[in-house]
Structure formats: C-alpha cells, structure tokens
Scaffold this active site. Structure first.
Site, PDB file in Angstrom:
ATOM      1  N   ASP A 108      -4.231   1.671   1.845  1.00  7.25           N
ATOM      2  CA  ASP A 108      -4.015   3.079   2.504  1.00  7.25           C
ATOM      3  C   ASP A 108      -4.903   4.253   1.684  1.00  7.25           C
ATOM      4  O   ASP A 108      -5.293   4.012   0.610  1.00  7.25           O
ATOM      5  CB  ASP A 108      -2.897   3.486   2.225  1.00  7.25           C
TER       6      ASP A 108
HETATM    7  N1  URA Z   1       1.441  -1.299   0.709  1.00  3.09           N
HETATM    8  C1  URA Z   1       1.409  -0.035   1.199  1.00  3.09           C
HETATM    9  O1  URA Z   1       2.304   0.670   1.662  1.00  3.09           O
HETATM   10  N2  URA Z   1      -0.006   0.671   1.235  1.00  3.09           N
HETATM   11  C2  URA Z   1      -1.078  -0.091   0.777  1.00  3.09           C
HETATM   12  O2  URA Z   1      -2.062   0.334   0.788  1.00  3.09           O
HETATM   13  C3  URA Z   1      -0.756  -1.600   0.285  1.00  3.09           C
HETATM   14  C4  URA Z   1       0.532  -1.749   0.368  1.00  3.09           C
END
Ligand code: URA
Length: 242
Positions: A108
């Site tokens: 993310d």
């Molecule tokens: N879980 C999440 O919430 N975000 C990520 O980027 C990876 C795993």
C-alpha cells in the site's frame, strides 16, 4: 576477470523456469539444448555471455539480462509502474536500472519495507502464485493495546472486506510506555487487499505503521529506507525453491 561460467542446471534454475531438481531431470531426459545441441550433463559449464540455452523448447533468458532486487520502500510511494496523476511511485526509486523491471506484488501507499523487483516473468509468477503460500512477515504498530482475545481472533482468522483470513502468526512484541500503541509481528501467507490493516480493524485497532520485513526466507535486514540492492544468486535460488 570475472568468471563467466556457471553449471548448466544452476544457470537454468536461477532463471526461475523450474526448480533445480526438475531442471536436472529434464537435462538427463535430453530436453535441454546448448547452442542447439542436447546436453545430458547437469554440471556442463555454460558461458553465461555467449551460450544459448533452451529448456524444453523454451529459450532461457540470458543471465546478463535478468535483474532481481529488493527495495526498502518508504511510505508515500505508490506500487505501480506509472501514475497518471504524477504521484511518486516505487519506479522513481529504481530509476537508474533498466526500465524492464517491475515490482512483484504490491505494498500500500503508506506501507514500508521489502519489495522485490525483477524483469523475470517466471520468477514473479512463482513468487505470486497463491498455491505457493509464501510467508510474508510484517512489523506493525497499532493504536491501543489489543487484549488476548483480540490476538487470538487475529490468529484464527477474521472477516475482512475481501473474505475470511486464514490462520496467521501474530505475536505481541511491545506496548509503548504510555500505552498508546502496541507493536506486533504478523506472518501471513495470503495477499488480500490491505490485509494487515483490515485484520486489526476487524478487532477494533487501527494500524499506525506497517512495514514488511521478510518474504519467505528473504529478509530486509538493515537496508536503508529508499535504497535497493541486488539479490544474491543464493537468495534467488532459495526463493525459487520455496
Ligand atoms: N497488508 C496491508 O494492509 N498492506 C500492505 O501493504 C501489505 C499487507
């Protein structure tokens, strides 16, 4: 001068086309050619710059053209090859490398840590395929202090927008001195959208910070934020054999 030779089965296995064991079998079965001629000896030396190798009729991508690296992604960078709105992307952090590379999987925007890049499609496919269930390890800091029952629910599986999560390893590492936040280590084998954030939300705690520290046996270590390094041949082979 650098050594330009490599054993045939290693040369093929590090391309990600098949595991070392499967490669050996195919060599012995006469399904591997070097410069058009079948070679039946797994240890046959390959000149990595000049030899053309075919595995079961498929050209093996030359070693010199394959790139495998890990980036310590900072928060604030999108995991995408390009953004039409011109926002910072992870590609900005590897801009001095050939354009053929791309990130394997996704973190993310606000997630930090280990992100692998390659230009080897077979390798990326293997790493991402759900049947391999590769462990992904995260460190996270969440608001408040989740109690034992919340931790137990996270371990067993909770319902998030994309479905129910599989059992996970969840360890409470430490509570901040003022009790405002708690640090956890979380190991998951899936890649549901915003999985770790939604898991903690499901038990009433929001994620303040999230950092991926390992993918399979590959660890981020002390790679500085925003920097990348090439994977070693050993790391590449190990990831392929997971
Ligand atoms: N879980 C999440 O919430 N975000 C990520 O980027 C990876 C795993």
């Amino acid at each position: 001068m650098a050594d330009r030779t490599m054993r045939l089965e290693k040369y093929i296995a590090t391309s990600g086309i098949a595991s070392r064991r499967a490669v050996k079998k195919s060599i012995l079965a006469g399904l591997v050619t070097v410069n058009g001629e079948p070679v039946l000896v797994p240890g046959h030396p390959i000149n990595v710059e000049t030899d053309a190798v075919e595995f079961e009729g498929k050209r093996v991508k030359p070693l010199m053209e394959r790139i495998y690296l890990m980036l310590n992604k900072p928060a604030g960078y999108l995991t995408t090859r390009s953004d039409e709105r011109g926002r910072p992307t992870v590609m900005n952090l590897v801009a001095d490398l050939p354009e053929s590379i791309y990130p394997v999987g996704r973190l993310d925007l606000e997630t930090e840590g280990l992100l692998i890049f390659t230009n080897d499609g077979d390798f990326a496919y293997r790493l991402l395929h759900p049947s391999h269930e590769i462990a992904k390890t995260y460190l996270t800091w969440v608001k408040g202090v989740p109690d034992d029952s919340a931790v137990q629910r996270l371990r067993q599986g909770v319902t998030i927008p994309s479905g129910r999560t599989a059992p996970a390893k969840v360890e409470r590492l430490k509570v901040s001195r003022d009790g405002a936040s708690t640090q956890f280590e979380v190991v998951i084998h899936e890649g549901k959208k915003r999985q770790v954030r939604f898991m903690f939300k499901a038990v009433g705690h929001s994620v303040i910070r999230l950092k991926r520290v390992a993918v399979g046996t590959l660890r981020l270590g002390n790679l500085p934020q925003g920097q990348y390094r090439l994977l070693t041949p050993q790391e590449i082979t190990t990831l392929m054999e997971l």
